[in-house]
Design a protein around this motif. Structure first.
Motif, short mmCIF file in Angstrom:
data_model
loop_
_atom_site.label_atom_id
_atom_site.label_comp_id
_atom_site.label_asym_id
_atom_site.label_seq_id
_atom_site.Cartn_x
_atom_site.Cartn_y
_atom_site.Cartn_z
N MET A 89 37.93 -2.42 56.62
CA MET A 89 39.21 -1.94 56.12
C MET A 89 39.91 -3.06 55.36
N ARG A 90 40.86 -2.68 54.55
CA ARG A 90 41.68 -3.67 53.85
C ARG A 90 43.09 -3.13 53.67
N GLU A 91 44.02 -4.06 53.49
CA GLU A 91 45.42 -3.72 53.30
C GLU A 91 45.67 -3.46 51.82
N ILE A 92 46.54 -2.50 51.54
CA ILE A 92 46.87 -2.20 50.15
C ILE A 92 48.32 -1.75 50.06
N SER A 93 48.99 -2.12 49.00
CA SER A 93 50.36 -1.68 48.76
C SER A 93 50.38 -0.17 48.57
N VAL A 94 51.40 0.48 49.11
CA VAL A 94 51.56 1.93 48.94
C VAL A 94 51.64 2.27 47.45
N GLN A 95 52.21 1.37 46.66
CA GLN A 95 52.34 1.62 45.23
C GLN A 95 50.98 1.65 44.52
N ARG A 96 49.95 1.07 45.13
CA ARG A 96 48.62 1.03 44.52
C ARG A 96 47.67 2.08 45.09
N LEU A 97 48.16 2.90 46.02
CA LEU A 97 47.32 3.95 46.58
C LEU A 97 46.96 4.97 45.50
N LYS A 98 45.77 5.53 45.64
CA LYS A 98 45.36 6.57 44.71
C LYS A 98 44.74 7.73 45.47
N GLU A 99 44.74 8.87 44.86
CA GLU A 99 44.17 10.06 45.49
C GLU A 99 42.72 9.80 45.88
N GLY A 100 42.37 10.17 47.12
CA GLY A 100 41.02 9.97 47.60
C GLY A 100 40.86 8.77 48.51
N ASP A 101 41.83 7.84 48.51
CA ASP A 101 41.79 6.73 49.46
C ASP A 101 41.84 7.28 50.88
N VAL A 102 41.15 6.58 51.80
CA VAL A 102 41.05 7.05 53.19
C VAL A 102 41.78 6.09 54.12
N LEU A 103 42.70 6.62 54.92
CA LEU A 103 43.45 5.78 55.85
C LEU A 103 42.53 5.19 56.91
N ALA A 104 42.72 3.89 57.17
CA ALA A 104 41.93 3.21 58.20
C ALA A 104 42.70 3.06 59.50
N LYS A 105 44.03 3.22 59.43
CA LYS A 105 44.87 3.18 60.63
C LYS A 105 45.94 4.25 60.54
N GLU A 106 46.30 4.78 61.70
CA GLU A 106 47.25 5.87 61.75
C GLU A 106 48.62 5.44 61.26
N ILE A 107 49.37 6.40 60.73
CA ILE A 107 50.77 6.21 60.38
C ILE A 107 51.59 6.97 61.42
N TYR A 108 52.51 6.27 62.08
CA TYR A 108 53.28 6.86 63.16
C TYR A 108 54.74 7.08 62.77
N SER A 109 55.36 8.05 63.43
CA SER A 109 56.81 8.21 63.34
C SER A 109 57.46 7.26 64.34
N SER A 110 58.80 7.18 64.30
CA SER A 110 59.50 6.30 65.23
C SER A 110 59.33 6.73 66.67
N SER A 111 59.01 8.01 66.89
CA SER A 111 58.82 8.51 68.25
C SER A 111 57.39 8.33 68.74
N GLY A 112 56.53 7.77 67.89
CA GLY A 112 55.15 7.54 68.29
C GLY A 112 54.21 8.68 67.94
N LYS A 113 54.71 9.70 67.28
CA LYS A 113 53.84 10.81 66.85
C LYS A 113 53.08 10.41 65.60
#
Length: 350
Positions: A1-25
């Motif tokens: 995996m690698r880190e990338i700026s949200v501004q450089r994301l493109k369609e088709g990129d695959v998340l390597a780590k979950e994105i959580y809400s403040s409640s942990g969902k």
């Protein structure tokens, strides 16, 4: 995996780590293929960066020093505590279990190098900051050899250090440009407010209250609110102050725009003996990756690569994997900057 700026994301990129809400969902799960509407939502949330899958860095696993479960339990605990205080400042708060889990996770780690950036957004930034300061404080406390009883007390104070911001306007908390004199005066009041909110709680000690009170004091006596100097500062408050300052630098805070980790480390070193005791900064930086694993960098020889490993004790000299050519004919070379003395990192590609 690698880190990338949200501004450089493109369609088709695959998340390597979950994105959580403040409640942990989980808002977006690991393995999700990003669609335009997902990327738009991440930008709306004002997230700086995410981790994505990449077959050239698929062997890179970036682990947090505490479990996701314990991180979000702590976020829920501090969020609940803040809301309890907002509703009735006389009500008791209970964070002991959450901080005990963080302390145990950190004590369990044999070797620690803080490399993972927490994926915070504008909705959960206060709580994510509090938990990160707790983690960073405990890492420094462990490095100082504090006994577990002191680590637990330190963790409580660190998690509650910013409880005084609960009644501050959101526009001040979210502002990254310079604060006006009136805004700065109001923001600076959060240390005193935090102390007053904590000091009469049965579940916390007066030392925990003083960590909230003193986390913006400087060792040279030019901090606030009381301009304490040198030995007048409580040792645990000094630890929280360093953790708070570092996390504010890498994620931004009221009146302070964010900077990259290696810049934050340089700023910390410049403040050794000014804001903070030199020996504390020296120990703290032993556990911080100046160039976190997964970051993309440009070397002085013109090559572009990804940080794939760290050299303990040499945080500015990581291991870089460089790629040449186009897929599928890609040639991979790794440079250990601790050995390649003529190579250095020019800049980070966000």
């Amino acid at each position: 995996m690698r880190e990338i700026s949200v501004q450089r994301l493109k369609e088709g990129d695959v998340l390597a780590k979950e994105i959580y809400s403040s409640s942990g969902k989980i808002l977006l799960g690991k393995g999700v293929v990003l669609k335009p509407q997902f990327i738009y939502r991440l930008k709306q949330m004002e997230m700086y960066s995410v981790y994505i899958e990449d077959d050239l860095t698929s062997d890179i696993i970036i682990e947090d020093v505490i479990s996701d479960k314990h991180r979000f339990e702590a976020m829920r605990a501090i969020e609940k505590s803040c809301k309890t205080i907002q509703d009735d400042k006389n009500k008791e708060i209970n964070i002991k279990e959450a901080v005990s889990n963080i302390v145990q996770d950190i004590l369990f780690q044999r070797e620690i190098m803080i490399s993972l950036m927490d994926m915070r957004n504008m909705d959960n930034q206060v709580y994510a900051h509090s938990v990160n300061v707790c983690v960073l404080s405990c890492v420094l406390g462990k490095g100082l050899g504090l006994p577990i009883e002191k680590l637990n007390e330190l963790a409580q104070g660190a998690l509650l250090h910013d409880v005084g911001v609960v009644n501050l306007p959101a526009e001040i908390l979210n502002k990254r440009s310079k604060l006006t004199d009136e805004e700065r005066e109001l923001y600076n009041s959060h240390t005193t407010q935090g102390y007053e909110l904590i000091r009469n709680k049965a579940q916390t000690s007066i030392i925990v209250a003083h960590m909230a009170y003193q986390h913006h004091e400087w060792t040279n006596g030019k901090g606030y609110p009381r301009q304490l100097k040198g030995n007048a500062l409580h040792p645990l408050a000094e630890i929280v102050a360093i953790a708070d300052f570092y996390d504010c630098l890498i994620h931004g805070s009221p009146g302070i725009p964010r900077v990259l980790p290696h810049v934050a480390c340089e700023i910390l070193m410049a403040n050794a003996g000014v804001r903070f005791r030199k020996e504390l900064i020296h120990i703290f930086l032993q556990y911080i990756a100046s160039y976190p694993t997964g970051y993309t960098v440009k070397l002085n020889n013109g090559d572009t690569g990804v940080i794939v490993g760290q050299n303990k004790g040499l945080p500015m000299r990581p291991i870089v994997r460089v790629f040449e050519g186009n897929r599928p004919q890609v040639r991979v070379t790794e440079y250990d900057l601790a050995k390649e003395l003529t190579l250095f990192i020019n800049y980070v590609i966000e």
